[in-house]
Design a protein around this motif. Structure first.
Motif, short mmCIF file in Angstrom:
data_model
loop_
_atom_site.label_atom_id
_atom_site.label_comp_id
_atom_site.label_asym_id
_atom_site.label_seq_id
_atom_site.Cartn_x
_atom_site.Cartn_y
_atom_site.Cartn_z
N PRO A 54 0.84 -1.19 0.00
CA PRO A 54 0.00 0.00 0.00
C PRO A 54 0.88 1.25 0.00
O PRO A 54 1.88 1.32 0.74
CB PRO A 54 -0.79 -0.11 1.30
N LEU A 57 1.87 2.66 3.36
CA LEU A 57 2.91 1.91 4.07
C LEU A 57 4.28 2.30 3.53
O LEU A 57 5.22 2.55 4.31
CB LEU A 57 2.70 0.40 3.94
N VAL A 98 0.95 -4.92 12.93
CA VAL A 98 0.38 -5.82 11.93
C VAL A 98 -0.64 -6.75 12.57
O VAL A 98 -0.35 -7.39 13.57
CB VAL A 98 1.50 -6.66 11.25
N THR A 113 -0.72 1.17 11.18
CA THR A 113 -1.40 -0.12 11.38
C THR A 113 -1.79 -0.69 10.02
O THR A 113 -2.18 0.03 9.11
CB THR A 113 -2.66 0.03 12.25
N ILE A 114 -1.68 -2.01 9.93
CA ILE A 114 -2.06 -2.70 8.70
C ILE A 114 -2.55 -4.09 9.09
O ILE A 114 -1.97 -4.74 9.96
CB ILE A 114 -0.88 -2.75 7.71
N GLU A 115 -3.64 -4.51 8.47
CA GLU A 115 -4.23 -5.79 8.84
C GLU A 115 -3.36 -6.98 8.41
O GLU A 115 -3.23 -7.95 9.13
CB GLU A 115 -5.63 -5.92 8.25
N VAL A 117 0.29 -8.00 5.84
CA VAL A 117 1.38 -7.64 4.93
C VAL A 117 2.36 -8.81 4.93
O VAL A 117 2.60 -9.41 5.98
CB VAL A 117 2.06 -6.32 5.35
#
Length: 149
Positions: A54, A57, A98, A113-115, A117
Motif C-alpha cells: 500500500p 505503508l 500488523v 497499522t495494517i491488517e 502484509v
C-alpha cells in the motif's frame, strides 16, 4: 507421560509437524518414527509476484532513515495495543502494527497499522520484530536478519 510420547514421535495416534529451518534445528528424522514430519519453514520468504505494498505503508517506511519496529501477534487476541504505542513513544521509536487485533488504536505519524502484509516484504525494512513467537514469524524474522522479541 502422554505428551512426552507425542513429542518423541512415539504416539502413533498423533502426527507432529516441525515447521522450522534445519539451519536452526537439525533434522533428526532418522531418530523419529514415521508420524513426525520435518517440513521446514512455512512460506517465510514467499512474496506474491503481483504484490504491491500500500502506498501509505511505503510512505511511512520511507519517512525516516531510522527503521521502525514491527509488532504483530498474528490472529491472536491482543488488548495491549495502547500500551505498545505508549512504549514506542517513550522509546522515541516508530512502529508498524500488523494484524486485525492491532487495528483498534488511534495512530499518528509514529505508528502505522495494517491488517496484513507479507513479512518477507516488511521485515527487511524494520529494525526488530516483537511477536508471539510463532514458527512462521520467527523464521521470517531470522531470515530478515533482525532481532526478535
Amino acid at each position: 507421560d502422554d505428551m512426552l510420547s507425542i513429542l518423541q514421535g512415539k504416539n502413533k495416534d498423533a502426527v507432529m509437524v516441525n515447521a522450522c529451518s534445519a539451519q536452526l534445528i537439525p533434522d533428526c528424522s532418522d531418530h523419529l518414527d514415521d508420524n513426525v514430519w520435518n517440513v521446514g519453514p512455512l512460506a517465510d520468504n514467499y512474496l506474491p509476484a503481483n504484490y504491491k505494498p500500500p502506498p501509505a505503508l511505503v510512505d511511512f517506511l520511507n519517512a525516516s532513515e531510522h527503521k521502525p519496529v514491527c509488532i504483530g501477534y498474528g490472529s491472536m487476541p491482543f488488548e495491549k495495543t495502547e500500551m505498545i504505542c505508549g512504549a514506542l513513544k517513550q522509546a522515541n521509536e516508530r512502529g508498524v502494527l500488523v494484524g486485525s487485533a492491532m487495528m483498534n488504536v488511534d495512530t499518528d505519524d509514529t505508528v502505522f497499522t495494517i491488517e496484513s502484509v507479507p513479512y518477507s516484504y516488511l521485515l527487511s525494512r524494520c529494525s526488530m520484530m516483537l511477536s508471539h513467537g510463532g514458527a512462521g514469524v520467527v523464521n521470517a524474522t531470522l531470515r530478515a536478519g533482525i532481532p526478535s522479541v
